[in-house]
Every structure is written in C-alpha cells, then in structure tokens.
Design a protein around this motif. Structure first.
Motif, PDB file in Angstrom:
ATOM      1  N   GLU A 284       0.836  -1.117   0.197  1.00 46.89           N
ATOM      2  CA  GLU A 284      -0.002  -0.051  -0.055  1.00 46.89           C
ATOM      3  C   GLU A 284       0.965   1.285   0.033  1.00 46.89           C
TER       4      GLU A 284
ATOM      5  N   GLU B 146     -19.020   4.986  -9.365  1.00 50.28           N
ATOM      6  CA  GLU B 146     -17.783   4.065  -9.127  1.00 50.28           C
ATOM      7  C   GLU B 146     -17.168   4.062  -7.583  1.00 50.28           C
ATOM      8  N   ILE B 147     -17.283   5.334  -6.808  1.00 46.42           N
ATOM      9  CA  ILE B 147     -16.526   5.566  -5.484  1.00 46.42           C
ATOM     10  C   ILE B 147     -17.457   6.223  -4.684  1.00 46.42           C
TER      11      ILE B 147
ATOM     12  N   ARG C 126     -18.058  -0.262  -4.692  1.00 45.88           N
ATOM     13  CA  ARG C 126     -17.073  -1.445  -4.362  1.00 45.88           C
ATOM     14  C   ARG C 126     -15.939  -0.540  -3.640  1.00 45.88           C
ATOM     15  N   ALA C 127     -15.735   0.661  -3.981  1.00 46.17           N
ATOM     16  CA  ALA C 127     -14.801   1.345  -3.181  1.00 46.17           C
ATOM     17  C   ALA C 127     -15.298   2.708  -2.539  1.00 46.17           C
ATOM     18  N   ILE C 128     -15.040   2.732  -1.250  1.00 45.23           N
ATOM     19  CA  ILE C 128     -15.371   4.027  -0.703  1.00 45.23           C
ATOM     20  C   ILE C 128     -14.584   4.707   0.267  1.00 45.23           C
ATOM     21  N   ILE C 129     -14.702   6.105   0.318  1.00 47.71           N
ATOM     22  CA  ILE C 129     -13.927   7.018   0.840  1.00 47.71           C
ATOM     23  C   ILE C 129     -14.594   7.522   2.038  1.00 47.71           C
TER      24      ILE C 129
ATOM     25  N   PHE D 208     -14.983  10.219   5.515  1.00 53.41           N
ATOM     26  CA  PHE D 208     -14.592  11.158   6.129  1.00 53.41           C
ATOM     27  C   PHE D 208     -15.139  11.228   7.552  1.00 53.41           C
TER      28      PHE D 208
ATOM     29  N   GLN E  60     -14.138   4.360  12.435  1.00 54.47           N
ATOM     30  CA  GLN E  60     -13.228   3.342  11.574  1.00 54.47           C
ATOM     31  C   GLN E  60     -14.405   2.551  10.928  1.00 54.47           C
TER      32      GLN E  60
ATOM     33  N   LYS F 200     -16.059  -0.700   8.451  1.00 50.02           N
ATOM     34  CA  LYS F 200     -15.517  -1.862   8.363  1.00 50.02           C
ATOM     35  C   LYS F 200     -16.369  -2.399   6.870  1.00 50.02           C
TER      36      LYS F 200
ATOM     37  N   ARG G 207     -13.545  -2.099  -0.562  1.00 48.52           N
ATOM     38  CA  ARG G 207     -12.433  -1.362  -0.158  1.00 48.52           C
ATOM     39  C   ARG G 207     -12.910  -0.185   0.673  1.00 48.52           C
ATOM     40  N   VAL G 208     -12.206   0.187   1.791  1.00 45.53           N
ATOM     41  CA  VAL G 208     -12.761   1.454   2.247  1.00 45.53           C
ATOM     42  C   VAL G 208     -11.292   2.268   2.652  1.00 45.53           C
ATOM     43  N   GLU G 209     -11.318   3.349   2.352  1.00 42.97           N
ATOM     44  CA  GLU G 209     -10.392   4.328   3.272  1.00 42.97           C
ATOM     45  C   GLU G 209     -10.822   5.132   3.952  1.00 42.97           C
ATOM     46  N   ASN G 210     -10.408   5.045   5.175  1.00 39.25           N
ATOM     47  CA  ASN G 210     -10.838   6.100   6.373  1.00 39.25           C
ATOM     48  C   ASN G 210      -9.971   7.214   6.364  1.00 39.25           C
ATOM     49  N   VAL G 211     -10.515   8.491   6.184  1.00 39.06           N
ATOM     50  CA  VAL G 211      -9.517   9.551   6.206  1.00 39.06           C
ATOM     51  C   VAL G 211      -9.699  10.183   7.780  1.00 39.06           C
TER      52      VAL G 211
END
Lengths: 211, 211
Positions: free
Chosen positions: B8, B148-149, B172-175, B177, B181, B183, B189-193
């Motif tokens: 990563e 898409e996100i 399928r992809a999440i950001i 904010f 946290q 899950k 996939r998740v990206e936690n900012v």
C-alpha cells in the motif's frame, strides 16, 4: 533529545499504532501479541518492532505488548501527552466542518481561535464557543490563546499569503487544507492535506482487480 | 493482470510522485534526474526505483526520467488514465466543502451524484450542477450515473449504516470522512480519512525540536 533520523513514515505509522491501541483499550483488550497488533495495523510485526526500536524496547518476550503502556509511550514520543492549541484561518464550509469534527478533540487538538477577513463572519460565535476574529488581529490572538499549530482552510489563491502571516506571527507548524502546495522557510513545518491521495489508492485497486 | 503483492505504501508514494511530476510539467521541466525527483518527493532515489520496479523499467541511464512519460505511466498504473465517478453522501459543511474542492476535478475525480436524507436539502442544486438526491434512490442513481466510488461525509453515528447501503448498491470502493473506523466485507475497499494523523506529525516535530 533529538530524533532527527526518524523517517517520516515511522511517525505516520506511530499515529496509526496509537489509533489502533486506543481501539483495543476501548474493547478492554489489555495485552496483544505483536503479530495480532501488526495485522490490525496493516503492517508486519517486524515493521512495528523496527519503528519502536528507534525509541526503546517496548515489547515483552512471550507476551507481546501491554496496550496501555505502549499507547502511553507512543503518545509521549509523538508529543501527545499534552493538548495542542489550534488556530483556524478561513471559516467557510471546510473550516466550519473541521472545527466541528470530533476527531480533533478526541486526539487532543483544541481549536482555541478562528480567523476570517469577512466582516459578516468576524465576531460570530462558532458552535465550539470560539469567536471568529479578524485575521488582522492574528499576532495578538496568537499570544493570548497560545496558538501552537495553524490550520489553513482558505481558498487556494489565498493560502500562501495566509501562511506567510502565520509564519510572521511565529506559528511554527501549519496544516494546509487548501488545494495548493504551500512552502515554508527552514525552522517551520507545513503538512499539505490532499484528500485525493486516498482516492488514487481506491482507483488503483478498482483498476487492478478489474483486469 | 494482478498486482496483489504491491505494498500500500508504494501506491501512496506513486500518488505523491504523480503530484510532483505534474508540478514539474507545469514548470516546463521535461527531464529530471532520479536524485532531484527523489529530493522533491521527500524520499531517496533507491525508493523511487524500487517502487517503479514493481511495474517495469522507466528510468533512462545517464538521463533520469522523462517527466511526461513517467507521469503517463504512473497514471496508467494507478488507473488515472480515466475519470472516476464519485457519489457523495451527506451534504453538510464537510460534504459541501468536498464537492467544491478543486483538487478532485484536477485529479480526475468527478462528483456525479449527491445524497442526503434531509427534505430541505433534497432537490437542491449544488454549485457543481449536481442535484441532491434522496438517499432512498441510491441504487437507481448509482446505475444511472455509474457511481464508482462512494464518498461518506455523514456524522460518525450514521456512517456505517450508509456504507452498508453503498455496499448493497454494489459500490465497491468507499472513502470515509466521518470520524469512525468503517468496516467493509471482502471484495469491497474503504479508506478512512483521519485529518489528525498529519497533526500528530506536526506535534512530534514541535516536541522533539523543543527538547
């Protein structure tokens, strides 16, 4: 004591370890193996050992880590055994969102002052009780409130000029949310926040999984 | 093609390299030595070579890198040779700030849809021309706009429930904010900012320089 040789990536990972240790504490987990901690933090256990080895010996052979002890030590290393005073410049949507964001307070960061140049905003009280000050009063308010870190949430076009004023007021650390790369002279530090870096990681995974 | 073994941290550094290469292009610099590029990116040149070596051979001996070529290749690797469609959930201060933030568009990320559950907000047109939709129409709008996100800027208490709905709509992809946290199940996939991670780095440097 100076830790000048510590890689920035180690510091970022220490933040990540501390977030995960806090979660473990809140789950009443008091001891954790280095492998389990590593999995949880998304690294390997050698990486954790290597990062911590810059600062001392924190693991216990055959046990792993005592969660509360390790959290305490990492917070001490990062300078989070005290609270930090933030001054926010730019009370638009983003600034208002930042000042209301629960994470800052939870991690020990207090917004003690807020600035704008808009007469409509100056004098208004924000939800956290802080009054919006005229940016022209920066130096005076900086001393009064002991602002340690400047938070810039202005437009891109204004950000560098604002940072120059923060530097003139001797605010030595700045976090910049404006979409522009800010430069500071030696002795000062700036962290530029770019929300899109995490999107690139998502884009990469969406792409490589489709192929 | 699968790149499942790519760390990563390499992906994050590729983002950083691409930001710096874009700046070089805008400064009309067409060729750069690997040492100069490394200094600019805050890494060493061996790191750049190692990161790029996962994907091929991009440097030219005795020359360094052709800026435009390398940028093109990195964007291809990251999946940024196309534009990505974002759907935003939560039109509060932070959501409004995100949708107005110039960096997203500059990096090829388009907000094509926005959702809320507040009747006062639903139907309103945002400054980027997107109309706020009822979150209950998520699946329909997702298909129509090809989201898409997913971008989550709700409160902490709502975020996981919203993410569960995004997953149900097969985004399928999440950001995220929200200060919590999140899950997601395998295949998503998740990206936690967390804005405060960069503050920890500033706190560390303020502390260690004071000692």
């Amino acid at each position: 004591m100076k830790f000048s040789k510590i890689p920035e990536a180690t510091i970022t990972r220490l933040s990540n370890y501390s977030r995960n240790l806090e979660e473990l504490l809140s789950e009443n987990i008091n001891v954790i193996s280095s492998e389990k901690l590593a999995t949880r933090c998304g690294v390997n256990s050698a990486q954790i050992r290597k990062d911590l080895a810059y600062f001392g010996e924190f693991g216990v052979r055959g046990v792993g880590y005592y969660v509360q002890n390790l959290l305490f030590e990492i917070k001490r290393i990062l300078g989070l055994n005290k609270e930090w005073n933030l001054g926010l410049v730019g009370i638009g949507n983003l600034g208002s969102a930042l000042i209301a964001h629960e994470n800052f307070l939870r991690q020990g960061y207090h917004f003690v002052a807020a600035f704008d140049n808009d007469p409509v905003k100056i004098g208004k009280k924000l939800p956290n009780g802080v009054k919006v000050e005229n940016i022209d009063n920066l130096e005076e308010v900086k001393k009064r409130e002991n602002i340690e870190i400047g938070v810039v949430s202005t437009s891109a076009g204004t950000a560098q000029a604002i940072v120059n004023r923060l530097i003139k007021a001797d605010i030595r650390a700045i976090i910049n949310f404006a979409p522009v790369q800010i430069k500071v002279p030696p002795g000062f530090r700036v962290e530029n926040v770019d929300f899109t870096v995490k999107l690139d990681s998502l884009a990469y995974h969406l792409t490589s999984e489709e192929d």
